[in-house]
Design a protein around this motif. Sequence first.
Motif, PDB file in Angstrom:
ATOM      1  N   ASP A  39      32.333  44.365  91.156  1.00 58.54           N
ATOM      2  CA  ASP A  39      30.945  44.789  91.346  1.00 58.54           C
ATOM      3  C   ASP A  39      30.546  45.708  90.191  1.00 58.54           C
ATOM      4  O   ASP A  39      31.281  45.835  89.204  1.00 58.54           O
ATOM      5  N   LEU A  40      29.390  46.338  90.307  1.00 55.57           N
ATOM      6  CA  LEU A  40      28.903  47.154  89.190  1.00 55.57           C
ATOM      7  C   LEU A  40      28.949  48.654  89.518  1.00 55.57           C
ATOM      8  O   LEU A  40      28.250  49.445  88.907  1.00 55.57           O
ATOM      9  N   ASP A  41      29.810  48.996  90.478  1.00 58.26           N
ATOM     10  CA  ASP A  41      29.958  50.410  90.827  1.00 58.26           C
ATOM     11  C   ASP A  41      30.982  51.092  89.915  1.00 58.26           C
ATOM     12  O   ASP A  41      31.804  50.430  89.276  1.00 58.26           O
ATOM     13  N   PHE A  42      30.891  52.403  89.888  1.00 59.12           N
ATOM     14  CA  PHE A  42      31.792  53.223  89.068  1.00 59.12           C
ATOM     15  C   PHE A  42      32.497  54.252  89.948  1.00 59.12           C
ATOM     16  O   PHE A  42      32.003  54.616  91.013  1.00 59.12           O
ATOM     17  N   SER A  43      33.627  54.749  89.465  1.00 55.29           N
ATOM     18  CA  SER A  43      34.299  55.879  90.110  1.00 55.29           C
ATOM     19  C   SER A  43      35.035  56.637  89.015  1.00 55.29           C
ATOM     20  O   SER A  43      35.873  56.071  88.318  1.00 55.29           O
ATOM     21  N   PHE A  44      34.723  57.920  88.862  1.00 56.21           N
ATOM     22  CA  PHE A  44      35.357  58.685  87.788  1.00 56.21           C
ATOM     23  C   PHE A  44      36.187  59.868  88.295  1.00 56.21           C
ATOM     24  O   PHE A  44      36.800  60.573  87.493  1.00 56.21           O
ATOM     25  N   ALA A  45      36.186  60.077  89.633  1.00 56.06           N
ATOM     26  CA  ALA A  45      36.881  61.270  90.145  1.00 56.06           C
ATOM     27  C   ALA A  45      38.386  61.211  89.859  1.00 56.06           C
ATOM     28  O   ALA A  45      39.008  62.228  89.533  1.00 56.06           O
ATOM     29  N   GLY A  46      38.965  60.011  89.960  1.00 60.82           N
ATOM     30  CA  GLY A  46      40.411  59.865  89.747  1.00 60.82           C
ATOM     31  C   GLY A  46      40.811  60.133  88.306  1.00 60.82           C
ATOM     32  O   GLY A  46      41.944  60.561  88.031  1.00 60.82           O
ATOM     33  N   LEU A  47      39.891  59.900  87.402  1.00 62.98           N
ATOM     34  CA  LEU A  47      40.195  60.072  85.979  1.00 62.98           C
ATOM     35  C   LEU A  47      40.500  61.535  85.659  1.00 62.98           C
ATOM     36  O   LEU A  47      41.478  61.853  84.981  1.00 62.98           O
ATOM     37  N   LYS A  48      39.656  62.422  86.197  1.00 64.22           N
ATOM     38  CA  LYS A  48      39.883  63.842  85.870  1.00 64.22           C
ATOM     39  C   LYS A  48      41.224  64.310  86.452  1.00 64.22           C
ATOM     40  O   LYS A  48      41.925  65.133  85.867  1.00 64.22           O
ATOM     41  N   THR A  49      41.624  63.763  87.622  1.00 64.76           N
ATOM     42  CA  THR A  49      42.924  64.119  88.200  1.00 64.76           C
ATOM     43  C   THR A  49      44.039  63.616  87.283  1.00 64.76           C
ATOM     44  O   THR A  49      45.028  64.325  87.051  1.00 64.76           O
ATOM     45  N   ALA A  50      43.876  62.423  86.748  1.00 65.54           N
ATOM     46  CA  ALA A  50      44.889  61.875  85.834  1.00 65.54           C
ATOM     47  C   ALA A  50      44.977  62.714  84.554  1.00 65.54           C
ATOM     48  O   ALA A  50      46.071  62.947  84.025  1.00 65.54           O
ATOM     49  N   VAL A  51      43.823  63.181  84.079  1.00 63.37           N
ATOM     50  CA  VAL A  51      43.809  64.030  82.874  1.00 63.37           C
ATOM     51  C   VAL A  51      44.526  65.349  83.173  1.00 63.37           C
ATOM     52  O   VAL A  51      45.331  65.839  82.370  1.00 63.37           O
ATOM     53  N   LEU A  52      44.270  65.886  84.363  1.00 64.80           N
ATOM     54  CA  LEU A  52      44.916  67.147  84.760  1.00 64.80           C
ATOM     55  C   LEU A  52      46.436  66.972  84.834  1.00 64.80           C
ATOM     56  O   LEU A  52      47.200  67.800  84.322  1.00 64.80           O
ATOM     57  N   THR A  53      46.863  65.873  85.460  1.00 63.67           N
ATOM     58  CA  THR A  53      48.299  65.597  85.578  1.00 63.67           C
ATOM     59  C   THR A  53      48.920  65.500  84.189  1.00 63.67           C
ATOM     60  O   THR A  53      49.988  66.062  83.923  1.00 63.67           O
ATOM     61  N   GLN A  54      48.251  64.783  83.300  1.00 61.75           N
ATOM     62  CA  GLN A  54      48.748  64.605  81.936  1.00 61.75           C
ATOM     63  C   GLN A  54      48.813  65.949  81.199  1.00 61.75           C
ATOM     64  O   GLN A  54      49.801  66.242  80.517  1.00 61.75           O
ATOM     65  N   ALA A  55      47.783  66.759  81.385  1.00 63.77           N
ATOM     66  CA  ALA A  55      47.745  68.068  80.709  1.00 63.77           C
ATOM     67  C   ALA A  55      48.906  68.939  81.185  1.00 63.77           C
ATOM     68  O   ALA A  55      49.557  69.621  80.388  1.00 63.77           O
ATOM     69  N   ARG A  56      49.168  68.903  82.508  1.00 62.70           N
ATOM     70  CA  ARG A  56      50.272  69.707  83.065  1.00 62.70           C
ATOM     71  C   ARG A  56      51.612  69.222  82.529  1.00 62.70           C
ATOM     72  O   ARG A  56      52.494  70.011  82.211  1.00 62.70           O
ATOM     73  N   LYS A  57      51.748  67.893  82.442  1.00 61.12           N
ATOM     74  CA  LYS A  57      52.991  67.302  81.953  1.00 61.12           C
ATOM     75  C   LYS A  57      53.266  67.755  80.513  1.00 61.12           C
ATOM     76  O   LYS A  57      54.399  67.997  80.118  1.00 61.12           O
ATOM     77  N   LEU A  58      52.191  67.852  79.746  1.00 66.11           N
ATOM     78  CA  LEU A  58      52.353  68.228  78.329  1.00 66.11           C
ATOM     79  C   LEU A  58      52.769  69.690  78.160  1.00 66.11           C
ATOM     80  O   LEU A  58      53.457  70.040  77.197  1.00 66.11           O
ATOM     81  N   GLY A  59      52.360  70.530  79.107  1.00 68.54           N
ATOM     82  CA  GLY A  59      52.729  71.953  79.040  1.00 68.54           C
ATOM     83  C   GLY A  59      52.354  72.569  77.708  1.00 68.54           C
ATOM     84  O   GLY A  59      51.206  72.492  77.281  1.00 68.54           O
TER      85      GLY A  59
END
Length: 363
Positions: free
Chosen positions: A229-249
């Motif tokens: 469909d033509l819907d979007f969802s971006f909330a999960g992306l910021k969580t993934a960015v946060l997880t990645q940022a934490r992993k990088l330390g």
Amino acid sequence: MSVTASTPSFADDTPGRAPGLVLGIESSCDETGVALVHASGQGVPRLEAHALHSQIEMHQAYGGVVPELASRDHIRRVLPLATQVLAAAGRSLAEVDVVAYTRGPGLAGALLVGSGVACALGAALGRPVLGVHHLEGHLLSPFLSADPPEFPFVALLVSGGHTQLMRVDAVGEYQILGETIDDAAGEAFDKSAKLMGLGYPGGPALSRLAETGDPAAFKLPRPLLHSGDLDFSFAGLKTAVLTQARKLGDALESRKPDLAASTQAAIVEVLLKKSMAALRQTGLRRLVVAGGVGANRELRQRLNAACLVARVRVHYPELHLCTDNGAMIAMAAAMRLQSGRAQAGRDYSFDVRPRWPLDAIDT
Ligand code: KG4
Ligand code: ZN
């Protein structure tokens, strides 16, 4: 500013009549914008002058918009900006035929400032006033450019609070094809930037940093990319960015350009694919991109390339008119009046609509 009324240059408020000189006031969030647009016939109205004061510096210390400070600053800025715009256009206040203002959506207190000033000016001048939908302003902002679009078109509206794909057949004829079910694309930029310590507003800062990064460095989710469909969802992306940022330390500091580029690539890919799908689904060959995220260079480059291949014409607002401004409000008012979709009124009482879905624009 002195207010002296004179005879309006247009005869009456008949729907569909060219409205003449429209003064537009925008105050929905953290930018005070004032503009003059002239519509004399049925052609595309012409921008005479506009002026803008951005509150970004004031809010930066708080990491985001402080509504009370925003309202107070709009009060300080709006009349000096109006004086500046009139002087730049070589016009007097008495020449204004219609006063337009952003009625919503936005911050209630901030909207009240622009609405109050507009209605007071209208009453003092004896001119009609018109409340405008902020998103319609964004949507019609490409008509301010040297190469304006023609109806019908698919619109990708990507602002700080909204992400929508629409079929636009005429002024006021907006069919929503898809929209975000959670965060907007602008929010995804802003929230990701914030957790990378890039400050506010995050979109421009993140995209600047992304220029020196590797967009393939981190695998981030492309939410709903294959949802059909033509819907979007971006909330999960910021969580993934946060997880990645934490992993990088400790390594985050040196990898920030890569993380920024990967985040931007994920957002842009989803916007691109869904826009192209909307064009295929509607069979339309024209795309209009509007709203703050429409200033993003990567998004423009990717859309330009895809539209070239698909033989689709793509239109953007001029870069400085992508984010909030008074010109788009004056333009939307002029086009609504010209098309007969709206009528400016002489009832100077006003209410604002902090929440106002675009598909309820006529209510
Ligand atoms: O349309 P807009 O001025 O405000 C709303 O009506 O919400 O959009 C502001 C949004 C913010 O989220 C800001 O970060 C984003 O537009 N933005 C950008 C860029 N310039 C502004 N996002 C990505 N890249 C940019 N260059
Ligand atoms: Zn906006």
